[in-house]
Scaffold this active site. Structure first.
Site, short mmCIF file in Angstrom:
data_model
loop_
_atom_site.label_atom_id
_atom_site.label_comp_id
_atom_site.label_asym_id
_atom_site.label_seq_id
_atom_site.Cartn_x
_atom_site.Cartn_y
_atom_site.Cartn_z
N ASP A 18 -3.70 5.71 6.47
CA ASP A 18 -4.20 6.98 7.01
C ASP A 18 -5.18 6.64 8.14
O ASP A 18 -4.75 6.35 9.26
CB ASP A 18 -4.84 7.74 5.85
N GLU A 42 0.85 -1.20 0.00
CA GLU A 42 0.00 0.00 0.00
C GLU A 42 0.88 1.25 0.00
O GLU A 42 2.05 1.20 0.39
CB GLU A 42 -0.93 -0.07 1.23
N ASP A 43 0.32 2.36 -0.46
CA ASP A 43 1.09 3.60 -0.47
C ASP A 43 1.13 4.27 0.91
O ASP A 43 2.17 4.70 1.38
CB ASP A 43 0.56 4.59 -1.53
N THR A 95 -9.38 1.61 4.88
CA THR A 95 -9.20 0.87 3.62
C THR A 95 -8.57 -0.50 3.89
O THR A 95 -9.08 -1.53 3.46
CB THR A 95 -8.30 1.67 2.65
N GLY A 134 -6.87 3.97 8.28
CA GLY A 134 -6.80 2.51 8.46
C GLY A 134 -8.02 1.78 7.94
O GLY A 134 -8.05 0.56 7.88
N ARG A 154 1.47 11.66 -9.35
CA ARG A 154 1.90 10.29 -9.06
C ARG A 154 3.29 10.00 -9.61
O ARG A 154 3.99 9.12 -9.14
CB ARG A 154 0.93 9.28 -9.68
N PHE A 181 -1.05 16.30 4.06
CA PHE A 181 -1.47 15.65 2.82
C PHE A 181 -0.26 15.58 1.90
O PHE A 181 0.34 16.60 1.56
CB PHE A 181 -2.62 16.39 2.15
P1 IMP Z 1 -7.30 5.15 4.79
O1 IMP Z 1 -8.42 4.22 4.45
O2 IMP Z 1 -7.80 6.40 5.45
O3 IMP Z 1 -6.19 4.51 5.58
O4 IMP Z 1 -6.75 5.71 3.44
C1 IMP Z 1 -5.83 5.13 2.67
C2 IMP Z 1 -5.91 5.73 1.28
O5 IMP Z 1 -6.24 7.13 1.29
C3 IMP Z 1 -4.56 5.63 0.62
O6 IMP Z 1 -4.44 4.43 -0.10
C4 IMP Z 1 -4.51 6.84 -0.27
O7 IMP Z 1 -5.09 6.52 -1.52
C5 IMP Z 1 -5.41 7.84 0.41
N1 IMP Z 1 -4.61 8.84 1.16
C6 IMP Z 1 -4.55 8.98 2.49
N2 IMP Z 1 -3.73 9.98 2.85
C7 IMP Z 1 -3.25 10.49 1.70
C8 IMP Z 1 -2.32 11.56 1.41
O8 IMP Z 1 -1.76 12.24 2.28
N3 IMP Z 1 -2.06 11.78 0.09
C9 IMP Z 1 -2.64 11.05 -0.91
N4 IMP Z 1 -3.50 10.05 -0.68
C10 IMP Z 1 -3.81 9.76 0.62
MG MG Z 2 -4.65 4.35 -2.32
#
Ligand code: IMP
Ligand code: MG
Length: 174
Positions: A101, A97-98, A105, A103, A163, A150
């Site tokens: 954030d 994963e990239d 996802t 959590g 990207r 961000f």
């Molecule tokens: P989560 O479900 O909140 O953990 O979000 C994870 C997804 O949100 C990542 O796979 C990213 O696609 C996107 N994301 C969260 N923070 C950032 C950021 O700072 N920049 C770009 N994408 C983000």
């Molecule tokens: Mg993503």
């Protein structure tokens, strides 16, 4: 544009740390049946560079999910837009994963992949923003812990742009 981009992690810093993470993975997955599942699109740069340094026989697959953020529903937060092609039964699966954030996802993706009965299921994320967590989520392999900013670049986007940058930058509102 009402924002600027400030460099946060340089290309050199990324590459050095990614090689370290690759070697950890290489050590831990000796003799295992490793399949790396990248989450599109954010993980592509990281996954490509990371796995070039993992000297093991491994398979690669991809999933695409859409995240629903800011909704009131804390269950079913992701929609599976593309499932993996491979049969994961009995495999050692490593999600790539990239960024972690909230959590949410990864919580959904892990639940979904567990139904495929892998032998093991772990998470490798380039970036981690622990201060933003809404659910408990710990990545076994983390490149960099970052503050609540961000960020873009190296796979991560802002409205689908940036990207392709070779470094990680933060978006600063003017
Ligand atoms: P989560 O479900 O909140 O953990 O979000 C994870 C997804 O949100 C990542 O796979 C990213 O696609 C996107 N994301 C969260 N923070 C950032 C950021 O700072 N920049 C770009 N994408 C983000
Ligand atoms: Mg993503």
């Amino acid at each position: 544009m009402d924002y600027t981009i400030e460099k946060m992690i340089s290309e050199e810093e990324l590459q050095v740390r990614i090689r370290e993470v690759a070697k950890e993975i290489e050590k831990d997955y000796q003799g295992k049946d490793l399949i790396c599942v990248g989450l599109l699109k954010g993980s592509i740069m990281f996954m490509a560079d990371l796995l070039k340094s993992v000297e093991l026989d491994l398979a690669m697959d991809f999933m695409k999910v859409s995240s629903y953020h800011g909704g009131t529903d804390s269950t079913g937060v992701v929609k599976i837009l593309k499932d993996v092609d491979a049969d994961l039964t009995g495999k050692d699966v490593l999600i790539i994963e990239d960024i972690i954030d909230t959590g949410l996802t990864l919580e959904s993706v892990k639940k979904f992949l567990m139904t495929k009965q892998p032998k093991s299921l772990k998470v490798c994320s380039l970036l981690d923003k622990p201060s933003r967590r809404k659910v408990e989520m710990v990545g076994e392999y983390i490149g960099f812990e970052i503050p609540d900013e961000f960020v873009i670049g190296y796979g991560l986007d802002y409205d689908e742009l940036y990207r392709n940058l070779p470094y990680i930058g933060k978006v600063v509102k003017k």
